[in-house]
Scaffold this active site. Sequence first.
Site, PDB file in Angstrom:
ATOM      1  N   TYR A  56     -31.259  16.025   3.493  1.00 51.51           N
ATOM      2  CA  TYR A  56     -32.396  15.205   3.955  1.00 51.51           C
ATOM      3  C   TYR A  56     -33.372  14.915   2.828  1.00 51.51           C
ATOM      4  CZ  TYR A  56     -37.087  14.130   5.446  1.00 51.51           C
ATOM      5  OH  TYR A  56     -38.311  13.558   5.530  1.00 51.51           O
ATOM      6  N   ASN A  63      -1.738   4.630   2.729  1.00 52.83           N
ATOM      7  CA  ASN A  63      -1.799   5.307   1.424  1.00 52.83           C
ATOM      8  C   ASN A  63      -1.518   6.798   1.539  1.00 52.83           C
ATOM      9  OD1 ASN A  63      -2.784   3.707  -1.118  1.00 52.83           O
ATOM     10  ND2 ASN A  63      -3.699   2.725   0.649  1.00 52.83           N
ATOM     11  N   CYS A 103      -6.834  -5.782   2.499  1.00 51.19           N
ATOM     12  CA  CYS A 103      -8.146  -5.555   3.136  1.00 51.19           C
ATOM     13  C   CYS A 103      -9.238  -6.423   2.509  1.00 51.19           C
ATOM     14  CB  CYS A 103      -8.541  -4.084   3.010  1.00 51.19           C
ATOM     15  SG  CYS A 103      -7.242  -2.963   3.527  1.00 51.19           S
ATOM     16  N   ARG A 112       4.389  11.321 -10.340  1.00 55.64           N
ATOM     17  CA  ARG A 112       3.594  12.484 -10.767  1.00 55.64           C
ATOM     18  C   ARG A 112       4.313  13.798 -10.453  1.00 55.64           C
ATOM     19  NH1 ARG A 112      -0.738   9.342  -9.007  1.00 55.64           N
ATOM     20  NH2 ARG A 112      -0.873  10.393  -7.002  1.00 55.64           N
ATOM     21  N   ASP A 172       2.487   0.949   7.603  1.00 59.88           N
ATOM     22  CA  ASP A 172       2.399   0.227   8.877  1.00 59.88           C
ATOM     23  C   ASP A 172       3.722   0.115   9.622  1.00 59.88           C
ATOM     24  OD1 ASP A 172      -0.239  -0.138   8.274  1.00 59.88           O
ATOM     25  OD2 ASP A 172      -0.187  -2.335   8.293  1.00 59.88           O
ATOM     26  N   ALA A 232       0.834  -1.215   0.000  1.00 58.77           N
ATOM     27  CA  ALA A 232       0.000   0.000   0.000  1.00 58.77           C
ATOM     28  C   ALA A 232       0.864   1.259   0.000  1.00 58.77           C
ATOM     29  CB  ALA A 232      -0.929  -0.023   1.209  1.00 58.77           C
ATOM     30  N   ARG A 273       7.306   4.023 -15.902  1.00 53.68           N
ATOM     31  CA  ARG A 273       8.756   3.984 -15.719  1.00 53.68           C
ATOM     32  C   ARG A 273       9.127   3.803 -14.240  1.00 53.68           C
ATOM     33  NH1 ARG A 273      10.541   8.681 -16.711  1.00 53.68           N
ATOM     34  NH2 ARG A 273       8.498   9.606 -16.957  1.00 53.68           N
TER      35      ARG A 273
HETATM   36  C1  LIG Z   1      -6.953  -9.294   6.435  1.00 53.71           C
HETATM   37  C2  LIG Z   1      -6.694  -7.828   6.508  1.00 53.71           C
HETATM   38  C3  LIG Z   1      -7.747  -6.941   6.423  1.00 53.71           C
HETATM   39  C4  LIG Z   1      -7.522  -5.576   6.508  1.00 53.71           C
HETATM   40  N1  LIG Z   1      -8.584  -4.728   6.405  1.00 53.71           N
HETATM   41  C5  LIG Z   1      -8.374  -3.401   6.470  1.00 53.71           C
HETATM   42  C6  LIG Z   1      -9.455  -2.500   6.305  1.00 53.71           C
HETATM   43  O1  LIG Z   1     -10.602  -2.892   6.082  1.00 53.71           O
HETATM   44  N2  LIG Z   1      -9.193  -1.170   6.405  1.00 53.71           N
HETATM   45  C7  LIG Z   1      -7.926  -0.689   6.631  1.00 53.71           C
HETATM   46  O2  LIG Z   1      -7.745   0.532   6.704  1.00 53.71           O
HETATM   47  N3  LIG Z   1      -6.878  -1.531   6.760  1.00 53.71           N
HETATM   48  C8  LIG Z   1      -7.071  -2.859   6.684  1.00 53.71           C
HETATM   49  N4  LIG Z   1      -6.009  -3.717   6.791  1.00 53.71           N
HETATM   50  C9  LIG Z   1      -4.665  -3.153   7.013  1.00 53.71           C
HETATM   51  C10 LIG Z   1      -3.973  -2.775   5.694  1.00 53.71           C
HETATM   52  O3  LIG Z   1      -3.979  -3.856   4.826  1.00 53.71           O
HETATM   53  C11 LIG Z   1      -2.555  -2.333   6.017  1.00 53.71           C
HETATM   54  O4  LIG Z   1      -2.630  -1.196   6.821  1.00 53.71           O
HETATM   55  C12 LIG Z   1      -1.750  -2.033   4.747  1.00 53.71           C
HETATM   56  O5  LIG Z   1      -1.584  -3.174   3.972  1.00 53.71           O
HETATM   57  C13 LIG Z   1      -0.379  -1.489   5.130  1.00 53.71           C
HETATM   58  O6  LIG Z   1       0.349  -1.282   3.969  1.00 53.71           O
HETATM   59  P1  LIG Z   1       1.934  -1.149   4.004  1.00 53.71           P
HETATM   60  O7  LIG Z   1       2.338  -0.936   2.585  1.00 53.71           O
HETATM   61  O8  LIG Z   1       2.350  -0.155   4.994  1.00 53.71           O
HETATM   62  O9  LIG Z   1       2.481  -2.525   4.550  1.00 53.71           O
HETATM   63  P2  LIG Z   1       2.308  -4.061   4.062  1.00 53.71           P
HETATM   64  O10 LIG Z   1       0.949  -4.260   3.460  1.00 53.71           O
HETATM   65  O11 LIG Z   1       2.687  -4.867   5.230  1.00 53.71           O
HETATM   66  O12 LIG Z   1       3.380  -4.191   2.917  1.00 53.71           O
HETATM   67  C14 LIG Z   1       4.762  -4.131   3.162  1.00 53.71           C
HETATM   68  C15 LIG Z   1       5.480  -4.991   2.140  1.00 53.71           C
HETATM   69  O13 LIG Z   1       6.876  -4.796   2.299  1.00 53.71           O
HETATM   70  C16 LIG Z   1       7.512  -6.053   2.169  1.00 53.71           C
HETATM   71  N5  LIG Z   1       8.827  -6.002   2.849  1.00 53.71           N
HETATM   72  C17 LIG Z   1       9.068  -6.012   4.184  1.00 53.71           C
HETATM   73  N6  LIG Z   1      10.405  -5.977   4.420  1.00 53.71           N
HETATM   74  C18 LIG Z   1      10.995  -5.934   3.201  1.00 53.71           C
HETATM   75  C19 LIG Z   1      12.362  -5.903   2.784  1.00 53.71           C
HETATM   76  N7  LIG Z   1      13.363  -5.897   3.661  1.00 53.71           N
HETATM   77  N8  LIG Z   1      12.608  -5.882   1.453  1.00 53.71           N
HETATM   78  C20 LIG Z   1      11.610  -5.886   0.534  1.00 53.71           C
HETATM   79  N9  LIG Z   1      10.301  -5.942   0.878  1.00 53.71           N
HETATM   80  C21 LIG Z   1      10.000  -5.954   2.192  1.00 53.71           C
HETATM   81  C22 LIG Z   1       6.561  -6.997   2.864  1.00 53.71           C
HETATM   82  O14 LIG Z   1       6.832  -8.344   2.525  1.00 53.71           O
HETATM   83  C23 LIG Z   1       5.237  -6.484   2.324  1.00 53.71           C
HETATM   84  O15 LIG Z   1       4.944  -7.092   1.087  1.00 53.71           O
HETATM   85  C24 LIG Z   1      -6.204  -5.092   6.692  1.00 53.71           C
HETATM   86  C25 LIG Z   1      -5.132  -5.982   6.777  1.00 53.71           C
HETATM   87  C26 LIG Z   1      -5.373  -7.330   6.671  1.00 53.71           C
HETATM   88  C27 LIG Z   1      -4.214  -8.290   6.752  1.00 53.71           C
END
Ligand SMILES: Cc1cc2nc3c(=O)[nH]c(=O)nc-3n(C[C@H](O)[C@H](O)[C@H](O)COP(=O)(O)OP(=O)(O)OC[C@H]3O[C@@H](n4cnc5c(N)ncnc54)[C@H](O)[C@@H]3O)c2cc1C
Length: 451
Positions: A425, A305, A42, A21, A283, A10, A70
Site C-alpha cells: 500500500y 505457451n 493477440c 534448452r 488451441d 504460440a 539450430r
Molecule cells: C485477434 C486475436 C486476439 C487474441 N487476443 C488474445 C489475448 O489478448 N490473450 C490471449 O490469451 N489470447 C488471445 N488470443 C488467442 C491466442 O492468439 C491463441 O490462443 C494462440 O495463438 C494459440 O496458439 P497456437 O499455437 O495453439 O495456435 P495458432 O495460433 O492457431 O497456430 C497454429 C498454427 O499451426 C498451423 N497449422 C495448422 N495445421 C497445420 C498443418 N497441418 N501443418 C502445418 N501447420 C499447420 C496454423 O496454420 C497456424 O499457423 C487472440 C487471438 C486472436 C485471433
Amino acid sequence: MRLVIIGGVAAGSKAAAKARRVNADLEIIIYQQEAEVSYSACGEPYVISGIIADSQQLLIRTPSDFAQDRIQVFTEHRVETIDHVNKQLVVQDLKTRHCFTSIYDRLIIATGARPIIPTINGTNLTGALVLRSWTDLQTFRHTITDLKPRSALIIGAGYISLELAEALTKLNISTTIAARGQRLLSAFDADMAALVLTHLQENSVSFRFNTQVAELIGHQQRVTGVTTTEGEFIAADLVIFAIGIQANVELAKQAGITLGKTGAIQVDARMATNLSDIYAAGDCCETRNRITGMASWQPLGDTANLQGRVAGENAAGGDAYFQGSFGTSILKVFDFNIAMTGLPEHAAKQHGFTPLSVTVTAMDKARYYPNAHSSQLKLIANSNGRLLGAQAVGKGASDKLIDIAATALLGNLSCADLEYADFAYSPPFSPVLSPISVAAGVLASRIKQQT
Ligand SMILES: Cc1cc2nc3c(=O)[nH]c(=O)nc-3n(C[C@H](O)[C@H](O)[C@H](O)COP(=O)(O)OP(=O)(O)OC[C@H]3O[C@@H](n4cnc5c(N)ncnc54)[C@H](O)[C@@H]3O)c2cc1C
C-alpha cells in the site's frame, strides 16, 4: 533423436525453444502452414486500430532467429498425414505442391484453431472478414484501405468482437455487434457483462441481440449487408465473423488420436496424447479446469505457451507437468479493463457449487490521488469459503485484482485468508486496504452468518 513440431505460432514455437534448452543434441523441425511463424495474434486488433503502426512488430521470431538455435523452420509446409506406426509424416510444400515424407522420433501437434464461418450464402464476398491468421490480418487491413468502409457489422459478442469494435470505431467506422444470444461475454456473469455493454454503447457501438444472420448480401462482389432469419436487412460495408473458433484436429483425428468431449485433442498432464511419442499443445488441445477438475477448452495465448513449454520439455526427454488452468483472461475495450479468473457464478452453480458473491467498487489508487480509477470487482466463493472466481470491469487496474485472485485460486485460498492478506500500500498504488481484502471480508462474514 528428431523432434518434429506441426504448427509454429504460440504453442509450437514455445515447444521448440523449450526442447532446445532441455536437449542440446535434439534435431528440431517445425512445419508451419503459414508464411509467417511465431507471431502475436493477440496484437492484431491493435494493428487494425493503428495503435501498433506496423504489423511486422507482431513478429516475435523469424526462421533465421530459430536457425540460430539450430531449429529448422519450414514455412508454407503443411503436414497432410501422420503415420504413427511408422513414425512418418507426409508433408506438402505449398509453394511447389511437392509432397515428401518426413520421419520423427517425437512429434508435437500445435495446429491451433480457426474461426468458425457459418455455411451461409455470401461469405466469399469482398468485405466479409475474419481475424485469426497473419493472412487474415493483412486481408483485413487491405480491405479497409481499399473499400474505405463507413459501417461494419460484427457477428458475435466475445473478446475478439469487442476488441475489433473498438478498433473499427477508432477508424471512424460505425460499428454494430449482432449476437444470436441475449448478451455479450458469456464467460462473465450477466451483471458484469452489462457494465461492458453500457461502456460500449457510450462509445457509439450499437448492439442487436437475438439476431441471427441468414445470408450476406452483395453488389458487384462487394458485401452490402446481411439479411436476418427474421427477414430484416442490415446494411454494412464490412461483415466480420467473430462467432468463435474451432480446434484444428482433423490431422490428429485421422492419425487415431483421441479427442475429448470438448472436441479438442485429449492430453494428459504431460501433454501426451493417447499415441506414444505424440504430444499436443495450444488451441488444438484440451486443458484441465483446475477448479472443477474437468477437461475444458481454453484457447488462450498464455495457456498455449505454457502447454507448449511442457510438451517441448517432455518431448525432449524431460518430465514436466501442466496442472491445468483457471481460464484467467483479460481484454481492454475503450477505457475499460475487463478481466476474469475461475468460475463465473452461473457456471459455479452448474458445477454443483453453492456460490455466494459480492461486488465492490475497487479504486486502483487512494481516492484522492490523481488519475485514480475504479472497477467493479466481483468475488465468488463457495459456501465453505473457498474462492471460486473473480471478475473485474471498469477503468481501474482490473488486471492487478484478477491476477491476485488467480494466485489465490492457485493457493486454494479462502475468503478468510484473503481478508487478512498483506498487500502493498501507498496512495499512488492502492487504497489502504486492497479491494480484494475488502470484498473477501464481506464474503467471509456473509458465509459466517449462513453457517
Ligand atoms: C485477434 C486475436 C486476439 C487474441 N487476443 C488474445 C489475448 O489478448 N490473450 C490471449 O490469451 N489470447 C488471445 N488470443 C488467442 C491466442 O492468439 C491463441 O490462443 C494462440 O495463438 C494459440 O496458439 P497456437 O499455437 O495453439 O495456435 P495458432 O495460433 O492457431 O497456430 C497454429 C498454427 O499451426 C498451423 N497449422 C495448422 N495445421 C497445420 C498443418 N497441418 N501443418 C502445418 N501447420 C499447420 C496454423 O496454420 C497456424 O499457423 C487472440 C487471438 C486472436 C485471433
